[in-house]
Design an enzyme around this catalytic site. Structure first.
Site, PDB file in Angstrom:
ATOM      1  N   VAL A  11      47.923  41.007  27.835  1.00  0.00           N
ATOM      2  CA  VAL A  11      48.440  40.376  28.887  1.00  0.00           C
ATOM      3  C   VAL A  11      48.937  38.906  28.518  1.00  0.00           C
ATOM      4  O   VAL A  11      49.911  38.273  28.900  1.00  0.00           O
ATOM      5  CB  VAL A  11      47.599  40.433  30.131  1.00  0.00           C
ATOM      6  CG1 VAL A  11      47.916  39.271  31.207  1.00  0.00           C
ATOM      7  CG2 VAL A  11      47.578  41.582  30.567  1.00  0.00           C
ATOM      8  N   THR A 121      42.649  40.698  35.891  1.00  0.00           N
ATOM      9  CA  THR A 121      42.086  41.525  36.607  1.00  0.00           C
ATOM     10  C   THR A 121      40.775  41.387  37.489  1.00  0.00           C
ATOM     11  O   THR A 121      39.827  41.560  36.591  1.00  0.00           O
ATOM     12  CB  THR A 121      42.430  42.976  36.552  1.00  0.00           C
ATOM     13  OG1 THR A 121      43.799  43.160  36.447  1.00  0.00           O
ATOM     14  CG2 THR A 121      42.085  44.109  37.928  1.00  0.00           C
ATOM     15  N   PHE A 150      51.126  43.137  36.206  1.00  0.00           N
ATOM     16  CA  PHE A 150      51.178  44.209  36.674  1.00  0.00           C
ATOM     17  C   PHE A 150      52.007  45.029  35.545  1.00  0.00           C
ATOM     18  O   PHE A 150      52.747  46.364  35.488  1.00  0.00           O
ATOM     19  CB  PHE A 150      52.168  44.585  38.128  1.00  0.00           C
ATOM     20  CG  PHE A 150      51.300  44.169  39.368  1.00  0.00           C
ATOM     21  CD1 PHE A 150      50.559  45.251  40.149  1.00  0.00           C
ATOM     22  CD2 PHE A 150      51.367  42.930  39.620  1.00  0.00           C
ATOM     23  CE1 PHE A 150      49.834  44.806  41.240  1.00  0.00           C
ATOM     24  CE2 PHE A 150      50.808  42.601  40.903  1.00  0.00           C
ATOM     25  CZ  PHE A 150      49.978  43.614  41.374  1.00  0.00           C
ATOM     26  N   LEU A 151      52.225  44.309  34.400  1.00  0.00           N
ATOM     27  CA  LEU A 151      52.812  44.816  33.284  1.00  0.00           C
ATOM     28  C   LEU A 151      52.290  46.117  32.725  1.00  0.00           C
ATOM     29  O   LEU A 151      50.949  46.320  32.987  1.00  0.00           O
ATOM     30  CB  LEU A 151      53.004  44.055  32.048  1.00  0.00           C
ATOM     31  CG  LEU A 151      51.621  43.520  31.562  1.00  0.00           C
ATOM     32  CD1 LEU A 151      51.306  44.434  30.567  1.00  0.00           C
ATOM     33  CD2 LEU A 151      51.975  42.062  30.858  1.00  0.00           C
ATOM     34  N   LYS A 205      46.161  44.071  43.359  1.00  0.00           N
ATOM     35  CA  LYS A 205      46.249  44.533  42.055  1.00  0.00           C
ATOM     36  C   LYS A 205      45.139  45.876  41.986  1.00  0.00           C
ATOM     37  O   LYS A 205      45.621  46.923  41.265  1.00  0.00           O
ATOM     38  CB  LYS A 205      45.673  43.650  40.922  1.00  0.00           C
ATOM     39  CG  LYS A 205      45.415  43.823  39.625  1.00  0.00           C
ATOM     40  CD  LYS A 205      46.739  44.426  38.840  1.00  0.00           C
ATOM     41  CE  LYS A 205      46.308  45.280  37.809  1.00  0.00           C
ATOM     42  NZ  LYS A 205      47.573  45.591  37.183  1.00  0.00           N
ATOM     43  N   GLY A 254      48.189  66.164  33.033  1.00  0.00           N
ATOM     44  CA  GLY A 254      47.790  66.219  31.906  1.00  0.00           C
ATOM     45  C   GLY A 254      46.344  66.111  31.313  1.00  0.00           C
ATOM     46  O   GLY A 254      45.518  66.809  31.902  1.00  0.00           O
ATOM     47  N   CYS A 261      42.793  49.906  31.647  1.00  0.00           N
ATOM     48  CA  CYS A 261      42.787  49.153  33.013  1.00  0.00           C
ATOM     49  C   CYS A 261      42.358  50.245  33.918  1.00  0.00           C
ATOM     50  O   CYS A 261      41.290  50.107  34.888  1.00  0.00           O
ATOM     51  CB  CYS A 261      44.150  48.821  33.371  1.00  0.00           C
ATOM     52  SG  CYS A 261      44.687  47.470  32.412  1.00  0.00           S
ATOM     53  N   LYS A 264      38.466  51.263  34.235  1.00  0.00           N
ATOM     54  CA  LYS A 264      37.362  50.389  34.603  1.00  0.00           C
ATOM     55  C   LYS A 264      37.810  49.864  35.896  1.00  0.00           C
ATOM     56  O   LYS A 264      37.090  49.376  36.762  1.00  0.00           O
ATOM     57  CB  LYS A 264      37.539  49.159  33.548  1.00  0.00           C
ATOM     58  CG  LYS A 264      38.662  48.282  33.695  1.00  0.00           C
ATOM     59  CD  LYS A 264      38.310  46.973  32.905  1.00  0.00           C
ATOM     60  CE  LYS A 264      39.617  46.067  32.668  1.00  0.00           C
ATOM     61  NZ  LYS A 264      40.247  45.497  34.006  1.00  0.00           N
ATOM     62  N   ARG A 328      41.834  52.217  23.912  1.00  0.00           N
ATOM     63  CA  ARG A 328      40.676  51.796  24.680  1.00  0.00           C
ATOM     64  C   ARG A 328      40.545  53.197  25.963  1.00  0.00           C
ATOM     65  O   ARG A 328      41.514  53.464  26.508  1.00  0.00           O
ATOM     66  CB  ARG A 328      40.872  50.567  25.779  1.00  0.00           C
ATOM     67  CG  ARG A 328      40.671  49.517  24.735  1.00  0.00           C
ATOM     68  CD  ARG A 328      40.834  47.913  25.264  1.00  0.00           C
ATOM     69  NE  ARG A 328      42.036  47.792  25.502  1.00  0.00           N
ATOM     70  CZ  ARG A 328      42.317  46.453  25.746  1.00  0.00           C
ATOM     71  NH1 ARG A 328      41.540  45.639  26.122  1.00  0.00           N
ATOM     72  NH2 ARG A 328      43.858  46.056  25.935  1.00  0.00           N
TER      73      ARG A 328
HETATM   74  N1  LIG Z   1      46.437  45.558  29.124  1.00  0.00           N
HETATM   75  C1  LIG Z   1      47.081  45.870  30.271  1.00  0.00           C
HETATM   76  O1  LIG Z   1      47.976  46.369  30.500  1.00  0.00           O
HETATM   77  C2  LIG Z   1      46.868  45.047  31.582  1.00  0.00           C
HETATM   78  C3  LIG Z   1      47.762  44.938  32.596  1.00  0.00           C
HETATM   79  C4  LIG Z   1      47.483  44.268  33.752  1.00  0.00           C
HETATM   80  C5  LIG Z   1      46.155  43.325  33.810  1.00  0.00           C
HETATM   81  N2  LIG Z   1      45.307  43.229  32.837  1.00  0.00           N
HETATM   82  C6  LIG Z   1      44.399  42.605  32.761  1.00  0.00           C
HETATM   83  O2  LIG Z   1      44.325  41.514  32.163  1.00  0.00           O
HETATM   84  C7  LIG Z   1      43.051  40.984  31.540  1.00  0.00           C
HETATM   85  C8  LIG Z   1      43.262  41.134  29.879  1.00  0.00           C
HETATM   86  O3  LIG Z   1      43.581  42.261  29.572  1.00  0.00           O
HETATM   87  P1  LIG Z   1      44.075  42.565  27.953  1.00  0.00           P
HETATM   88  O4  LIG Z   1      44.311  43.842  27.992  1.00  0.00           O
HETATM   89  O5  LIG Z   1      45.205  41.566  27.742  1.00  0.00           O
HETATM   90  O6  LIG Z   1      42.902  42.312  27.116  1.00  0.00           O
HETATM   91  P2  LIG Z   1      42.626  41.778  25.620  1.00  0.00           P
HETATM   92  O7  LIG Z   1      41.225  42.274  25.399  1.00  0.00           O
HETATM   93  O8  LIG Z   1      43.722  42.634  25.050  1.00  0.00           O
HETATM   94  O9  LIG Z   1      42.726  40.307  25.505  1.00  0.00           O
HETATM   95  C9  LIG Z   1      41.773  39.493  25.744  1.00  0.00           C
HETATM   96  C10 LIG Z   1      41.875  38.419  24.901  1.00  0.00           C
HETATM   97  O10 LIG Z   1      40.729  37.136  25.246  1.00  0.00           O
HETATM   98  C11 LIG Z   1      40.116  36.663  24.215  1.00  0.00           C
HETATM   99  N3  LIG Z   1      38.928  36.196  24.848  1.00  0.00           N
HETATM  100  C12 LIG Z   1      37.972  36.487  25.324  1.00  0.00           C
HETATM  101  N4  LIG Z   1      37.216  35.523  25.718  1.00  0.00           N
HETATM  102  C13 LIG Z   1      37.557  34.339  25.504  1.00  0.00           C
HETATM  103  C14 LIG Z   1      37.249  32.956  25.555  1.00  0.00           C
HETATM  104  N5  LIG Z   1      36.231  32.744  25.933  1.00  0.00           N
HETATM  105  N6  LIG Z   1      38.112  32.055  25.125  1.00  0.00           N
HETATM  106  C15 LIG Z   1      39.277  32.413  24.420  1.00  0.00           C
HETATM  107  N7  LIG Z   1      39.723  33.586  24.319  1.00  0.00           N
HETATM  108  C16 LIG Z   1      38.940  34.518  24.707  1.00  0.00           C
HETATM  109  C17 LIG Z   1      39.868  37.787  23.450  1.00  0.00           C
HETATM  110  O11 LIG Z   1      39.688  37.436  21.945  1.00  0.00           O
HETATM  111  C18 LIG Z   1      41.421  38.406  23.554  1.00  0.00           C
HETATM  112  O12 LIG Z   1      42.281  38.408  22.547  1.00  0.00           O
HETATM  113  C19 LIG Z   1      42.137  42.058  32.108  1.00  0.00           C
HETATM  114  O13 LIG Z   1      41.459  41.658  33.105  1.00  0.00           O
HETATM  115  C20 LIG Z   1      42.821  43.320  32.247  1.00  0.00           C
HETATM  116  O14 LIG Z   1      42.315  44.082  33.097  1.00  0.00           O
HETATM  117  C21 LIG Z   1      45.617  43.992  31.761  1.00  0.00           C
END
Ligand SMILES: NC(=O)c1ccc[n+]([C@@H]2O[C@H](COP(=O)([O-])OP(=O)(O)OC[C@H]3O[C@@H](n4cnc5c(N)ncnc54)[C@H](O)[C@@H]3O)[C@@H](O)[C@H]2O)c1
Length: 431
Positions: A11, A121, A150-151, A205, A254, A261, A264, A328
């Site tokens: 994100v 989230t 929401f991506l 969300k 499926g 997401c 969890k 994941r």
């Molecule tokens: N992946 C998706 O498709 C998606 C879509 C919408 C929302 N979200 C939400 O967005 C959030 C992030 O998801 P993601 O998939 O990008 O996670 P991710 O694990 O890919 O990225 C999180 C990043 O944060 C960094 N990080 C953690 N603690 C840190 C700190 N204290 N200081 C600096 N960096 C730190 C990690 O090293 C990691 O690179 C979650 O809450 C997720 O539920 C994800």
């Protein structure tokens, strides 16, 4: 505008790159030095279509920089996004340690007014907790905004650039104004910016993800009943999806949903509803159905072969869905673990997730470099993730490579009649 994004994952990196693409100056922060080194070399640590090019271009234009220093990024910015992970805690709740820790770091670095934006989230009430933490640490003025993302992985850049809507939970006019300006270029084609209170934004969300997960589990149960009565769920899916009140998306039966997401987020709602003594009944069932669904393909194999001990099973597709390398909570993990526990050997291939799969399974399975190599000597093929390259394979070639032509289609992508004509014993979901 001057923007900091803390957490440079799926994100944070997409958001940072897309904000930069629209002319903003963006500092992306992560504590993972290896990730930062890669990014500074113009490479990206994940597979996401279109993202590498965006990162390269905006780095070259000096609108996008990477650092491990939260304080430097905060001081240089007016809007600070929190985009760190909120993984599932032991009791099912969203683990907020990273979000709240970052909120404290931001507060301690503040040098003037900041808009602090929760993009991760987070459960309802988190904006309030962030506000309290920041208030304790600084005398500078600030606003806390909830701006859930929401991506979809696999189409993240496109989704971010052209969102269906932008949700802004904001409770003061100054923050609302800045957020509206920031998102104006992304919503020019008519997508609404919906401004609401923070709690409603946070809930929106979870409600969206939970409803999508519900559609999937619902169709997986419909598929089960189709099998019992000899109906074809693919016909049913088309019939149901053509109803405009329902829509055709997320109705594909499926091997169960995975990813970082849905699983969890379903657990998190169950927990934060239970915290207020409300048992969210539907989502409890959605979760149970999904767990059962991840076991279905292997049960079908056991039924076909009797015992799986000593059998070789080819697996096509390991990422939790196509066009991402993310594994994941991928159904492939549950499926492969079950196969191994039953004494089967696994030969697996994925177009993008091989490195991550190696980290998960080590030498317990054979990872092969090309899709057809997985089939050599295989007693059966399990199609687990429907990457495009698996859609129209050379069935004659496949049959020659395999010990026996048996196909377990976990995504219903093949035509039953054609499979029969090509000499395959074919199992699918709900047909
Ligand atoms: N992946 C998706 O498709 C998606 C879509 C919408 C929302 N979200 C939400 O967005 C959030 C992030 O998801 P993601 O998939 O990008 O996670 P991710 O694990 O890919 O990225 C999180 C990043 O944060 C960094 N990080 C953690 N603690 C840190 C700190 N204290 N200081 C600096 N960096 C730190 C990690 O090293 C990691 O690179 C979650 O809450 C997720 O539920 C994800």
């Amino acid at each position: 505008m001057k923007i900091a994004v803390i957490g440079t994952g799926y994100v944070g990196l997409v958001a940072g790159a897309c904000f930069a693409e629209n002319g903003n100056d963006v500092v992306c922060v992560d504590r993972d030095e290896a990730k930062l080194r890669l990014l500074r070399r113009g490479r990206i640590p994940i597979f996401e279509p279109g993202l590498e090019e965006l990162v390269r271009r905006n780095r070259a234009e000096k609108r996008l920089v990477f650092t491990s220093q939260v304080a430097t990024a905060v001081r240089a910015s007016t809007i600070v996004f929190i985009a760190v992970g909120t993984p599932q805690g032991e009791d099912g709740s969203a683990d907020l340690q990273h979000v709240l820790g970052v909120a404290r770091d931001i507060a301690r670095a503040m040098n003037g007014y900041k808009v602090i934006v929760d993009k991760s989230t987070v459960p309802v009430g988190t904006a309030e907790r962030v506000r309290e933490i920041v208030r304790r640490e600084t005398t500078h003025p600030f606003s806390v905004v909830s701006n859930p993302e929401f991506l979809k992985q696999g189409a993240a850049v496109e989704d971010f650039m052209k969102p269906d809507r932008v949700i802004v939970g904001a409770e003061d006019p100054r923050a609302t104004q800045l957020m509206t300006e920031l998102y104006a270029p992304f919503t020019r084609t008519g997508a609404p910016i919906m401004v609401m209170d923070c709690a409603s934004a946070e809930m929106s969300k979870y409600a969206a993800n939970a409803l999508l997960a519900t559609k999937i589990s619902f169709m997986n149960e419909i598929a089960r009943v189709c099998e019992l009565y000899g109906a074809d769920v693919e016909q049913v899916r088309r019939a149901v999806g053509s109803d405009r009140r329902i829509g055709s998306a997320f109705l594909f039966p499926g091997v169960g949903f995975g990813g970082s997401c849905f699983p969890k987020d379903v657990q998190a709602i169950l927990k934060f509803a239970a915290d207020k003594e409300y048992a969210f009944q539907i989502l409890g069932a959605v979760d149970r159905v999904n767990r059962d669904q991840k076991a279905l393909l292997v049960s079908k194999m056991e039924k076909h072969f009797g015992s799986l001990a000593g059998r070789t099973i080819a697996v096509w597709g390991l990422s939790f869905k196509p066009k991402t390398d993310d594994m994941r909570e991928a159904p492939s993990i549950a499926i492969i673990e079950k196969l191994l526990a039953a004494g089967a050997r696994v030969r697996a291939y994925d177009p993008e997730a091989m490195k991550i799969a190696k980290g998960i399974f080590g030498n317990r399975i054979t990872l092969v470099a090309r899709n057809y190599d997985a089939l050599i000597g295989a007693d059966a093929l399990a199609l687990v993730t429907e990457w495009n390259e698996f859609r129209e394979p050379d069935f004659a070639k496949m049959r020659k490579l395999m010990r026996s032509p048996v196909l377990f289609d976990g995504r219903n992508i093949y035509n039953r009649e054609q499979m029969k004509a090509d000499g395959f014993t074919y199992y699918a979901i709900g047909r």
